[in-house]
Write a protein that holds these residues in place. Sequence first.
Motif, PDB file in Angstrom:
ATOM      1  N   TYR A   1      99.826  45.995  84.693  1.00 16.84           N
ATOM      2  CA  TYR A   1      98.858  46.941  85.352  1.00 16.84           C
ATOM      3  C   TYR A   1      98.718  47.102  86.910  1.00 16.84           C
ATOM      4  CZ  TYR A   1      96.823  47.124  80.503  1.00 16.84           C
ATOM      5  OH  TYR A   1      96.382  46.955  79.213  1.00 16.84           O
ATOM      6  N   VAL A   2      98.735  48.490  87.097  1.00 11.51           N
ATOM      7  CA  VAL A   2      98.277  48.532  88.513  1.00 11.51           C
ATOM      8  C   VAL A   2      96.786  48.230  88.563  1.00 11.51           C
ATOM      9  CG1 VAL A   2      97.657  50.320  90.149  1.00 11.51           C
ATOM     10  CG2 VAL A   2      99.891  50.363  89.274  1.00 11.51           C
ATOM     11  N   MET A   3      96.299  47.649  89.767  1.00 17.70           N
ATOM     12  CA  MET A   3      94.909  47.199  89.976  1.00 17.70           C
ATOM     13  C   MET A   3      94.581  47.920  91.080  1.00 17.70           C
ATOM     14  SD  MET A   3      94.249  45.421  87.259  1.00 17.70           S
ATOM     15  CE  MET A   3      92.586  44.913  87.743  1.00 17.70           C
ATOM     16  N   GLY A   4      93.312  48.272  91.012  1.00 16.45           N
ATOM     17  CA  GLY A   4      92.408  49.087  92.204  1.00 16.45           C
ATOM     18  C   GLY A   4      91.214  48.607  92.544  1.00 16.45           C
ATOM     19  N   TRP A   5      90.584  48.620  93.485  1.00 18.71           N
ATOM     20  CA  TRP A   5      89.149  48.450  93.890  1.00 18.71           C
ATOM     21  C   TRP A   5      88.664  50.077  94.337  1.00 18.71           C
ATOM     22  CZ3 TRP A   5      86.208  44.353  93.136  1.00 18.71           C
ATOM     23  CH2 TRP A   5      87.108  42.916  92.982  1.00 18.71           C
TER      24      TRP A   5
ATOM     25  N   SER B   1      82.167  58.094  94.302  1.00 14.16           N
ATOM     26  CA  SER B   1      83.225  56.837  94.138  1.00 14.16           C
ATOM     27  C   SER B   1      84.332  56.998  95.273  1.00 14.16           C
ATOM     28  CB  SER B   1      83.817  56.695  92.848  1.00 14.16           C
ATOM     29  OG  SER B   1      84.605  55.689  92.844  1.00 14.16           O
ATOM     30  N   GLU B   2      84.678  55.999  95.743  1.00 13.27           N
ATOM     31  CA  GLU B   2      85.463  56.016  97.137  1.00 13.27           C
ATOM     32  C   GLU B   2      86.644  55.233  96.714  1.00 13.27           C
ATOM     33  OE1 GLU B   2      85.645  55.567 101.756  1.00 13.27           O
ATOM     34  OE2 GLU B   2      84.111  54.765 100.731  1.00 13.27           O
ATOM     35  N   PHE B   3      87.957  55.494  96.827  1.00  6.32           N
ATOM     36  CA  PHE B   3      89.072  54.485  96.745  1.00  6.32           C
ATOM     37  C   PHE B   3      88.971  53.541  97.920  1.00  6.32           C
ATOM     38  CE2 PHE B   3      93.230  53.021  96.022  1.00  6.32           C
ATOM     39  CZ  PHE B   3      93.728  53.038  97.255  1.00  6.32           C
TER      40      PHE B   3
ATOM     41  N   ARG C   1      94.918  50.142  85.680  1.00  2.00           N
ATOM     42  CA  ARG C   1      95.715  51.440  85.491  1.00  2.00           C
ATOM     43  C   ARG C   1      97.178  51.175  84.538  1.00  2.00           C
ATOM     44  NH1 ARG C   1      99.272  55.788  88.897  1.00  2.00           N
ATOM     45  NH2 ARG C   1      98.872  57.672  87.517  1.00  2.00           N
ATOM     46  N   ARG C   2      97.161  51.831  83.499  1.00  7.09           N
ATOM     47  CA  ARG C   2      98.484  51.371  82.658  1.00  7.09           C
ATOM     48  C   ARG C   2      99.759  51.895  83.432  1.00  7.09           C
ATOM     49  NH1 ARG C   2      94.987  52.589  78.343  1.00  7.09           N
ATOM     50  NH2 ARG C   2      95.666  54.927  78.152  1.00  7.09           N
ATOM     51  N   ASN C   3      99.606  52.950  83.843  1.00  6.40           N
ATOM     52  CA  ASN C   3     100.586  53.646  84.443  1.00  6.40           C
ATOM     53  C   ASN C   3     101.033  52.940  85.587  1.00  6.40           C
ATOM     54  OD1 ASN C   3     102.074  55.619  86.704  1.00  6.40           O
ATOM     55  ND2 ASN C   3     101.815  57.099  85.033  1.00  6.40           N
TER      56      ASN C   3
ATOM     57  N   PRO D   1      90.555  57.702  91.068  1.00  3.85           N
ATOM     58  CA  PRO D   1      89.523  56.892  89.967  1.00  3.85           C
ATOM     59  C   PRO D   1      89.857  57.391  88.633  1.00  3.85           C
ATOM     60  CG  PRO D   1      88.244  58.258  91.300  1.00  3.85           C
ATOM     61  CD  PRO D   1      89.438  58.417  92.206  1.00  3.85           C
ATOM     62  N   TYR D   2      89.974  58.774  88.564  1.00  6.69           N
ATOM     63  CA  TYR D   2      90.287  59.274  86.915  1.00  6.69           C
ATOM     64  C   TYR D   2      91.588  59.111  86.595  1.00  6.69           C
ATOM     65  CZ  TYR D   2      92.822  62.876  89.403  1.00  6.69           C
ATOM     66  OH  TYR D   2      93.550  63.804  90.559  1.00  6.69           O
ATOM     67  N   GLU D   3      92.046  58.383  87.309  1.00 13.96           N
ATOM     68  CA  GLU D   3      93.759  57.831  86.845  1.00 13.96           C
ATOM     69  C   GLU D   3      93.692  56.458  86.316  1.00 13.96           C
ATOM     70  OE1 GLU D   3      96.778  59.087  89.656  1.00 13.96           O
ATOM     71  OE2 GLU D   3      96.838  61.152  89.162  1.00 13.96           O
ATOM     72  N   TYR D   4      92.579  55.819  86.573  1.00 15.42           N
ATOM     73  CA  TYR D   4      92.527  54.464  85.913  1.00 15.42           C
ATOM     74  C   TYR D   4      91.908  54.366  84.514  1.00 15.42           C
ATOM     75  CZ  TYR D   4      93.955  52.727  90.445  1.00 15.42           C
ATOM     76  OH  TYR D   4      94.948  52.240  91.511  1.00 15.42           O
ATOM     77  N   ASP D   5      92.462  53.424  83.679  1.00 11.57           N
ATOM     78  CA  ASP D   5      91.962  53.232  82.382  1.00 11.57           C
ATOM     79  C   ASP D   5      90.903  52.450  82.044  1.00 11.57           C
ATOM     80  OD1 ASP D   5      95.424  53.323  82.549  1.00 11.57           O
ATOM     81  OD2 ASP D   5      94.229  54.936  81.228  1.00 11.57           O
ATOM     82  N   TYR D   6      90.586  51.296  82.953  1.00 13.60           N
ATOM     83  CA  TYR D   6      89.536  50.334  82.671  1.00 13.60           C
ATOM     84  C   TYR D   6      89.061  50.121  83.769  1.00 13.60           C
ATOM     85  CZ  TYR D   6      92.912  49.785  78.777  1.00 13.60           C
ATOM     86  OH  TYR D   6      93.513  49.874  77.585  1.00 13.60           O
ATOM     87  N   TRP D   7      87.573  49.691  83.608  1.00 12.97           N
ATOM     88  CA  TRP D   7      86.543  49.460  84.598  1.00 12.97           C
ATOM     89  C   TRP D   7      85.857  48.213  84.528  1.00 12.97           C
ATOM     90  CZ3 TRP D   7      86.590  52.506  89.229  1.00 12.97           C
ATOM     91  CH2 TRP D   7      87.369  53.586  89.202  1.00 12.97           C
TER      92      TRP D   7
END
Length: 123
Positions: free
Chosen positions: A31-35, A44-46, A98-100, A107-113
């Motif tokens: 997974y790609v990981m984001g904060w 919400s802000e990247f 994010r699975r991709n 944020p809408y491109e992430y699958d799990y939070w």
Amino acid sequence: VQLQASGGGLVQAGGSLRLSCAASGRTFSSYVMGWFRQAPGKDSEFVAAISWSGDTTDYADSVKGRFTISRDNAKNTVNLQMNSLKPEDTAVYYCAARRNPFVSNRPYEYDYWGQGTQVTVSS
């Protein structure tokens, strides 16, 4: 996958905090990981993102040079080292997966939070 963020707290301006996000599941390393962060009354802000291998990272301009994202796939964790904190960094911080395989700041491109951890920076 389930995500659990921790490490938030109250710190003075100029101080540091290290956020961690623990993930369940055997596919964490793919997974790609984001904060991301959200301050009261704001969208919400990247903040930062990292590829599955750790080779590619991306940062919001507001945190470049101060924050560092990293991951340990053996431990299923992703970290956000935050230095030189400013009052405007005050927000609830969320980790996301994010699975991709491509890094994203949307944020809408992430699958799990995860559930979020509060960071408060006093002036």
